[in-house]
Scaffold this active site. Structure first.
Site, PDB file in Angstrom:
ATOM      1  N   SER A  44      48.921 -45.510  11.301  1.00 25.01           N
ATOM      2  CA  SER A  44      49.790 -44.871  10.926  1.00 25.01           C
ATOM      3  C   SER A  44      50.661 -44.290  12.080  1.00 25.01           C
ATOM      4  O   SER A  44      50.031 -43.990  13.045  1.00 25.01           O
ATOM      5  CB  SER A  44      50.016 -43.745   9.880  1.00 25.01           C
ATOM      6  OG  SER A  44      49.314 -42.849  10.517  1.00 25.01           O
ATOM      7  N   ARG A  79      57.754 -29.956  14.667  1.00 22.02           N
ATOM      8  CA  ARG A  79      57.467 -29.503  13.143  1.00 22.02           C
ATOM      9  C   ARG A  79      58.427 -28.262  13.004  1.00 22.02           C
ATOM     10  O   ARG A  79      59.060 -27.961  12.274  1.00 22.02           O
ATOM     11  CB  ARG A  79      56.027 -29.222  12.861  1.00 22.02           C
ATOM     12  CG  ARG A  79      55.284 -30.550  12.713  1.00 22.02           C
ATOM     13  CD  ARG A  79      55.815 -31.328  11.458  1.00 22.02           C
ATOM     14  NE  ARG A  79      55.282 -32.695  11.702  1.00 22.02           N
ATOM     15  CZ  ARG A  79      55.723 -33.697  11.307  1.00 22.02           C
ATOM     16  NH1 ARG A  79      56.964 -33.776  10.531  1.00 22.02           N
ATOM     17  NH2 ARG A  79      55.380 -34.916  11.532  1.00 22.02           N
ATOM     18  N   ASP A  89      55.870 -43.550   0.516  1.00 24.62           N
ATOM     19  CA  ASP A  89      55.596 -42.548   0.101  1.00 24.62           C
ATOM     20  C   ASP A  89      56.396 -41.421  -0.502  1.00 24.62           C
ATOM     21  O   ASP A  89      56.488 -40.902  -1.579  1.00 24.62           O
ATOM     22  CB  ASP A  89      54.732 -41.642   1.192  1.00 24.62           C
ATOM     23  CG  ASP A  89      53.521 -42.196   1.469  1.00 24.62           C
ATOM     24  OD1 ASP A  89      53.372 -43.548   1.469  1.00 24.62           O
ATOM     25  OD2 ASP A  89      52.443 -41.511   1.644  1.00 24.62           O
ATOM     26  N   ASP A 125      49.774 -31.754  10.019  1.00 25.51           N
ATOM     27  CA  ASP A 125      51.232 -31.694   9.729  1.00 25.51           C
ATOM     28  C   ASP A 125      51.716 -30.699   8.573  1.00 25.51           C
ATOM     29  O   ASP A 125      52.675 -29.850   8.398  1.00 25.51           O
ATOM     30  CB  ASP A 125      51.813 -32.904   9.645  1.00 25.51           C
ATOM     31  CG  ASP A 125      51.990 -33.406  10.832  1.00 25.51           C
ATOM     32  OD1 ASP A 125      52.024 -32.683  12.089  1.00 25.51           O
ATOM     33  OD2 ASP A 125      51.871 -34.684  11.154  1.00 25.51           O
TER      34      ASP A 125
END
Lengths: 410, 410, 410, 410
Positions: free
Chosen positions: B179, B94, B15, B123
């Site tokens: 994922s 994050r 990606d 996210d």
């Protein structure tokens, strides 16, 4: 002169037998009352013992079903754990026992209630507050808080001597180095060697649950079906057994979960009266239900209702722990929590293995989970671009805050 | 005309490699940034790949230590679990990544930030809110929310074709049917076959933790020593090993706890943007620390401070989950929580066994546990008679309530 | 045999004078203590009276400044009002008085403390809890809870007779049909004719505040400048007077606000011990400061910090009302609230008029108000389009909820 | 090709008239909708104007009674004030308007809704969230957020020109230096000269309330009777008038309270989208009811239920302010709050005087106030000695805390 009647919460053990004789000695007519909430006990033998020791009447009341339906179920709907950990097996039983005992006291025309709870614990509080609420005019005799009684019975030896002197039969069995309280929901262990919170509990102490290290090597799979936040049936996916009925289902879960060593905790907690205590608890079936119910809530309950209910549950747990089941606020809180449970219906699948409760899946026709909406592969009725505005507006206030900070040089 | 610089959060995968090339195609100068928060990754290879694909510069930043000290530790002090269950391994990482990336963007004079997060997830929100807070003027390019990009890349096949056409190397490996996101605190699994919340996860999915059924048959005993709510050392009571240092200690606990199958959960949760999702997480070391820390708090923290802190912790967990680490309220909440930790020092003893964390004892010179006060055998500085007044006054309001009820015939 | 020393909280009135004599009669050495927290009192006369009645020593302690700075200011920072209405003038004074009295008791080597508070009120609780916290070994003599004392003094007549018999001087003045407690922050009125919550209070009862109907016909304008949530100066915009200094400023506001009839309330409240009571209060200066401070917070404090602080303030008010100023939780809560006040600096403009506090404007260089951002005429750094995404994502969950409802036909 | 239908929230003013013409220009069939929630408006004239400007149909819907009963009453039961101060006159009206408008849109088969709210305010959010919840498939046209519209209409002059060019009649009246929103509950004023929070509002701005300085010199006395938290009748004790019926009673209170200058506030508040704004509000009748209702709650509601309800009310106020009336959480919260109101019945007596609401007494046969219990002259069913145990047990934890502190030398 007619003597006053006392209803005594009787266990058949040394303490309450001595209290029974002592009350008679003090001039009371004593009626003993035993609530069967599932504890290990020979009720008939205890009843006979009470009568032999001079009780006017001796009652045993089977409260098992109502304990599960009227007390454990609301606790489950609330996901109630005191201080986040203790499922409150004792705290939930007290109002059940008190309700039945007060009913008996009224039937007997008794103005007095007596019990053998100590003066440092939670149970005196729970028991008496419930009694005062349900029977405002009642008078309570708590020998373990009475100077006269305390002066006379300074420790176990004094009780033993008194028992010997009064023909109170004593079990030969050596007493355990801890005290315990059991009912069908749990057994609690405290005091004695457990008083030092750094002393490990003995593996042979627990009786409802197997030591996880000795539990079966093969997991066992269950499916629990709930309606409105209440378990309706348990299906054993290994042997196909299906159990329904509140009491039956709960006892079945105790058996299976106990076999797999599920539900033990060893904690320090804050008693209502303000001291810290250490307790070990085993709550096999209850622990399984609590995990399953909480999981189902996440599937079926709206996010923000869940937040509100989480707050209410913390309040509820404190209310119950502090003996205030029959308070206006607990009645109110139970009502609010019940309201949140309307859509909590569905099935949770899990397996039990050597102390673990492993949830493996959940399904519900009340599910608020929208697989298409959340899918990474389908757009569903969702426009990704919306997220940008959402994020930017959420960041607005944070940027303003940083702007001001910079303005002032921090 | 000089081109604008974009700092791209780069992973080395399909990606973000496609995004890298696409951004160059769009006329940007691209600087790639990889934060090493402990994920399984060949950072040097990824860096080389980025440069080969046309990145102006490629940075790798080791954030492991600060991730533990500045983010995991405050989370631990808060006992932070989103919705009571998820220890927030991703949510805590994050703000750590964003902080370092924004620092890099400023150094590079870049006005743009880009990332490969999807338009439905948490996210994007966490990442971007952090960026806006720390760098109010920044502009964000989120290709997975851009119509143009979405039109061009409709699924994995389009990415594969684009990669082939642009000499982007693709790993031969078949992709997993889910994922994942990993860092040193945890691995999360979602999407794919996990999108159906009733489909059981595969036992071979987890990688940080052993399957409890295959874990060692012998428990392993650890003692964890905390100061001010922060773990200082871990001692393995079986082999005598003692580990100190934030990162070292955390990685050690990951290893031991992972070996014993500790820290797996399978849950449904409520995303910030309002949809429910299903995630499986493994948080081995973090789970052990959370249990131990919570236990120590009960020993050393006053009952009522704990209640206030519990409320603040629920708020903190939501703030962090929703990406608001750098918000005024989160800064404030962290400050309040830190204040509660001053006395949370001492040692918790526990054993790990096939998925279980069993606490066996705790000790502290900051203990508020008073063994003499609580003892059933000693009176201590306590007058049992006081409990009577306490109970009666507590019951006063309840009796009044019942009085009124009776007055009105209910 | 040397007699034990009691420090008696003395007011100079009938009750505590009788208690003083009674304590001497019981064999105690009595030291009287009067805290000057701004109440209307001839302290020197009271002191002389105490010594004449047999007190070993008589102390008067000026606590006015510390009452304002250490107790009223934290209450103001919290916007503390019990049950949303009562500014707690009495509750804030108790810990101030107790602290000084305990200090005196320690200096005198006294192990006993005595006071004249009744057995039904909040003040006994507040006073004694503070004493126990600050002087854990202290013993408390509360005559109005002692059977012996109650048997002897059954009402005011018995006290009068005892006074006459013991040469205790009695003021000729007829007593009011209510009881009152005053200090520089407020006067509270309760009991007597006020015991019926439906009986209107008499307009001549209040003494710190003018009847609004008789207050000046012209408003008076003030500006109050705060730093870190604490008032630093008051400027009278009509006559230009500027007052600084905590105590001076507070007394000045009392005077001006009192003149304009500001700060009266008539409420029913819930006492700590669980009964409802009715109280009338006048808090002139405090009411002005509370309104002004709250207004300034809205200008300078982040929205979400304010929400957290609002929760903490409710807790703080309860803690203080219940006498737990010196509790761990109150110390903690004060710390958290103080933390929220760092940026609460600026000036609030207001006018006082016949009972009204009308805020007319506010300004601050810590303002989080961004006039450009909010303006309807300028875009500022704001993209209206962002609101669309924000709204749509906020609506996502609500739409899902309706979808499920429809699915089930409701 | 048949054109799409838009239902436009129409006011008859310049903005929405231009939007009406612009929508027609864009090819839509426009149906105008006006909800009569008590605002000052010539509805028939506005309707005629809409039709003249090209609307296919024009509807006026009288929502006054349902606004009071279905929205103001629940707000009152909650004592709802956003951030403790704003009674939410606008926020409560939006869901009422939206509900009726959506009903109309469905009847008309319209897939589009349009409104003239700006892109920075709360109303767009409230209005649209309600629409999405009640009509999940609806599409919303918010011209003030559309780039095309914003480009064309850059300020009031552009609207005026457009109006002139399109034969849109414009009132000659000079516009006020602020904008306002009115309904039967309140009028809000913001923007324009009010944008500077330090600029005092003009005394001639308010229209529902008299300037307190010009209000009658004689107070007026009212008694308000509630049942289940809802006002049933208002009695004017001066002239004997008695008003019943939700709408009639509310309008009557508006008149009387307005006459006495009651219900003005000038505040800074936090908008949902994260910016601070300044608003002036006048809520005459609502303010009286809120004070009276809160007072009655203290008489009739249990202390601990009140605490729980206070928490829920803060949540409710935020939900409503943020436009989430039709959310699951607001539905839930309303249900819980309604449950708390069962016993809130009785009469509150008060007088209004130059901006003041002075409560003078309250009575109820649901009163939890026990005059005998609280009396200083009667013991009632209360043993003062109990307070000692209560206090000592409450102090236990505090003493322990000090013990530990001393142990560690602080």
């Amino acid at each position: 002169m007619s003597k006053d009647t006392v209803v005594l919460a009787y266990s058949g053990g040394l303490d309450t037998s001595c209290i029974l004789v002592w009350l008679i000695e003090k001039g009371y007519k004593v009626v003993t009352f035993q609530a069967d909430v599932g504890q290990e006990e020979d009720f008939e033998a205890a009843k006979a013992k009470a009568l032999k020791l001079g009780a006017e009447k001796a009652f045993v009341c089977d409260c098992k079903k109502e304990f599960v339906e009227d007390f454990i179920w609301p606790g489950l709907q609330a996901n109630a754990k005191y201080e986040g950990r203790y499922p409150m097996g004792t705290a939930l039983a007290r109002p059940c026992i008190a309700r039945n005992m007060i009913e008996r006291a009224k039937l007997e025309g008794a103005k007095y209630i007596s019990h053998g709870a100590t003066g440092k614990g939670n149970d005196q509080v729970r028991f008496e507050i419930a009694c005062y609420a349900l029977y405002p005019g009642v008078q309570i005799i708590a020998p373990w808080r009475e100077d006269e009684f305390l002066a006379r019975f300074n420790g176990r030896n004094d009780l033993m001597e008194y028992a010997a002197a009064n023909n109170i039969p004593i079990k030969a069995s050596k007493s355990d180095p801890w005290s315990m309280d059991d009912n069908l929901m749990h057994i609690s262990y405290e005091a004695g060697m457990l008083e030092d919170p750094n002393t490990e509990s003995r593996s042979d102490m627990y009786t409802m649950t197997c030591d996880p290290e000795k539990a079966p090597d093969k997991p066992e799979r269950l499916s629990i079906y709930f309606e409105g936040g209440i378990p309706i049936s348990v299906t054993n996916k290994d042997d196909g057994a299906k159990v329904t009925g509140a009491l039956e289902l709960f006892l079945y879960l105790n058996k299976i979960a106990g076999k797999h060593g599920v539900g033990r905790i060893d904690i320090v907690e804050n008693r209502f009266i303000g001291m810290k205590s250490r307790g070990c608890y085993e709550t096999p079936g209850g622990s399984v239900l609590l995990d399953a119910h909480e999981d189902l809530e996440l599937l079926t309950m709206d996010k923000e209702i869940r937040r509100l209910k989480e707050y209410l549950s913390v309040q509820f747990s404190t209310q119950v722990y502090e003996g205030k089941w029959y308070s206006p606020e607990c009645e109110y809180t139970r009502g609010c929590i019940a309201k949140s449970q309307e859509g909590v219906s569905g099935t949770v699948h899990l397996k039990l293995y050597k102390g673990n409760i492993m949830i493996t899946g959940r399904e519900s026709d009340q599910s608020l989970y929208n697989q298409e909406l959340v899918s990474m592969d389908v757009a569903g009725d969702y426009q990704p671009r919306d997220a940008q505005g959402f994020i930017r507006i959420n960041a607005l206030r944070l940027r303003e805050f940083q702007r001001l900070k910079k303005l002032h040089g921090n």
